[in-house]
Write a protein that holds these residues in place. Structure first.
Motif, mmCIF file in Angstrom:
data_model
loop_
_atom_site.group_PDB
_atom_site.id
_atom_site.type_symbol
_atom_site.label_atom_id
_atom_site.label_comp_id
_atom_site.label_asym_id
_atom_site.label_seq_id
_atom_site.Cartn_x
_atom_site.Cartn_y
_atom_site.Cartn_z
ATOM 1 N N ALA A 117 0.830 -1.214 0.000
ATOM 2 C CA ALA A 117 0.000 0.000 0.000
ATOM 3 C C ALA A 117 0.860 1.258 0.000
ATOM 4 N N PHE A 118 2.074 1.164 0.507
ATOM 5 C CA PHE A 118 3.036 2.269 0.500
ATOM 6 C C PHE A 118 4.167 1.970 -0.488
ATOM 7 N N ALA A 119 3.816 1.355 -1.611
ATOM 8 C CA ALA A 119 4.824 0.847 -2.541
ATOM 9 C C ALA A 119 5.806 1.916 -3.000
ATOM 10 N N GLY A 120 7.032 1.460 -3.156
ATOM 11 C CA GLY A 120 8.086 2.260 -3.774
ATOM 12 C C GLY A 120 8.293 1.725 -5.177
ATOM 13 N N LYS A 121 9.534 1.730 -5.637
ATOM 14 C CA LYS A 121 9.845 1.140 -6.932
ATOM 15 C C LYS A 121 9.548 -0.352 -6.846
ATOM 16 N N PHE A 122 9.154 -0.935 -7.982
ATOM 17 C CA PHE A 122 8.731 -2.339 -7.985
ATOM 18 C C PHE A 122 9.810 -3.259 -7.423
ATOM 19 N N LYS A 123 11.018 -3.136 -7.923
ATOM 20 C CA LYS A 123 12.101 -4.029 -7.510
ATOM 21 C C LYS A 123 12.386 -3.885 -6.014
ATOM 22 N N THR A 124 12.451 -2.656 -5.540
ATOM 23 C CA THR A 124 12.700 -2.401 -4.124
ATOM 24 C C THR A 124 11.570 -2.953 -3.270
ATOM 25 N N THR A 125 10.335 -2.720 -3.689
ATOM 26 C CA THR A 125 9.174 -3.218 -2.953
ATOM 27 C C THR A 125 9.187 -4.744 -2.906
ATOM 28 N N PHE A 126 9.463 -5.369 -4.040
ATOM 29 C CA PHE A 126 9.491 -6.825 -4.107
ATOM 30 C C PHE A 126 10.546 -7.393 -3.156
ATOM 31 N N PHE A 177 6.192 -3.553 13.182
ATOM 32 C CA PHE A 177 6.087 -2.093 13.221
ATOM 33 C C PHE A 177 7.415 -1.442 12.822
ATOM 34 N N LEU A 178 8.523 -1.940 13.358
ATOM 35 C CA LEU A 178 9.839 -1.389 13.004
ATOM 36 C C LEU A 178 10.145 -1.579 11.518
ATOM 37 N N LEU A 179 9.785 -2.731 10.969
ATOM 38 C CA LEU A 179 9.975 -2.952 9.529
ATOM 39 C C LEU A 179 9.119 -1.981 8.711
ATOM 40 N N TRP A 180 7.893 -1.730 9.156
ATOM 41 C CA TRP A 180 7.031 -0.766 8.473
ATOM 42 C C TRP A 180 7.632 0.635 8.507
ATOM 43 N N MET A 181 8.082 1.045 9.686
ATOM 44 C CA MET A 181 8.636 2.393 9.821
ATOM 45 C C MET A 181 9.900 2.552 8.964
ATOM 46 N N PHE A 182 10.733 1.531 8.943
ATOM 47 C CA PHE A 182 11.929 1.562 8.105
ATOM 48 C C PHE A 182 11.537 1.701 6.642
ATOM 49 N N TRP A 183 10.510 0.965 6.233
ATOM 50 C CA TRP A 183 10.038 1.025 4.852
ATOM 51 C C TRP A 183 9.534 2.423 4.500
ATOM 52 N N VAL A 184 8.665 2.943 5.327
ATOM 53 C CA VAL A 184 8.057 4.248 5.040
ATOM 54 C C VAL A 184 9.122 5.342 4.992
ATOM 55 N N ASN A 185 10.070 5.307 5.893
ATOM 56 C CA ASN A 185 11.085 6.360 5.971
ATOM 57 C C ASN A 185 12.208 6.220 4.955
ATOM 58 N N ARG A 186 12.431 5.016 4.430
ATOM 59 C CA ARG A 186 13.562 4.807 3.519
ATOM 60 C C ARG A 186 13.174 4.588 2.067
ATOM 61 N N PHE A 187 12.076 3.892 1.801
ATOM 62 C CA PHE A 187 11.841 3.419 0.436
ATOM 63 C C PHE A 187 10.518 3.821 -0.194
ATOM 64 N N SER A 188 9.554 4.226 0.586
ATOM 65 C CA SER A 188 8.233 4.481 0.057
ATOM 66 C C SER A 188 8.200 5.695 -0.859
ATOM 67 N N LYS A 189 7.469 5.578 -1.975
ATOM 68 C CA LYS A 189 7.276 6.706 -2.891
ATOM 69 C C LYS A 189 6.495 7.812 -2.207
ATOM 70 N N ASN A 190 5.543 7.435 -1.345
ATOM 71 C CA ASN A 190 4.672 8.416 -0.694
ATOM 72 C C ASN A 190 5.472 9.345 0.210
ATOM 73 N N THR A 191 6.533 8.862 0.809
ATOM 74 C CA THR A 191 7.368 9.706 1.671
ATOM 75 C C THR A 191 8.023 10.787 0.846
ATOM 76 N N LYS A 192 8.537 10.413 -0.316
ATOM 77 C CA LYS A 192 9.221 11.382 -1.177
ATOM 78 C C LYS A 192 8.227 12.372 -1.799
ATOM 79 N N ALA A 193 6.997 11.911 -2.055
ATOM 80 C CA ALA A 193 5.980 12.783 -2.634
ATOM 81 C C ALA A 193 5.544 13.849 -1.647
ATOM 82 N N ASN A 194 5.548 13.521 -0.351
ATOM 83 C CA ASN A 194 5.089 14.463 0.652
ATOM 84 C C ASN A 194 6.206 15.316 1.253
ATOM 85 N N ALA A 195 7.453 15.051 0.879
ATOM 86 C CA ALA A 195 8.588 15.775 1.462
ATOM 87 C C ALA A 195 8.705 17.178 0.918
#
Length: 183
Positions: A107-116, A165-183
């Protein structure tokens, strides 16, 4: 109404994607459980695998452990040094937790390869941590049986969900497209 949809577009997209992925994976897993007859791997392959891997680790660290199918319910009995300590049920195999993890990451996907690769690595981390959790819980129950409720109902769920939860937070802060879109 249109303004609200535009304003909360990312939130709505996240919720719908999460629900869609969670629903599809949950239906798939329930179909897997429905068609697992338990004739080869009782009660199902994943639960059997988790029980056997926990058993192998327990034996490797010096306990005389074995698992066997429970005669009265779909679970594996875990026995240490001749003492029946726990049963490994379908809910102990971490598949439901992995489905929850995957739904959030997708749901917070980044690039396909990174997300996979993150989904794959995160699933392995959760699975491995869950097997270790069962080992530690079993040893705890063996040595401190009066702490059963605290160990099983508080400490170990907190650890496994804390890891997710820690894995989710790491994902959102490091790899998610949505983080970069809102920055």
């Amino acid at each position: 109404m249109k303004e609200l949809l535009i304003k909360y577009k990312l939130v709505i997209k996240f919720i719908l994607t999460f629900l869609l992925v969670y629903g599809v994976l949950t239906i798939g897993y329930n179909l897997y459980l429905k068609f697992s007859d338990g004739s080869i791997y009782y009660p199902d392959y994943m639960t059997n695998l988790v029980a056997r891997q926990a058993n192998s680790i327990l034996n490797a660290i010096g306990y005389e452990a074995f698992v066997l199918p429970h005669p009265d319910e779909p679970s594996m009995k875990l026995i240490i040094n001749g003492k029946y300590l726990a049963r490994v049920i379908e809910g102990c195999n971490a598949v439901s937790i992995i489905i929850l993890f995957l739904s959030f990451v997708i749901a917070f996907a980044g690039k396909f390869k990174t997300t996979f690769f993150y989904c794959f690595a995160g699933s392995i981390i959760i699975y491995a941590f869950n097997v270790i959790r069962i080992v530690i819980l079993s040893v705890g129950l063996y040595h401190y049986p009066w702490r059963k409720e605290v160990l099983h109902s508080v400490v170990f769920p907190m650890l496994i969900y804390g890891t997710v939860f820690l894995l989710w937070m790491f994902w959102v802060n490091r790899f998610s497209k949505n983080t970069k879109a809102n920055a």
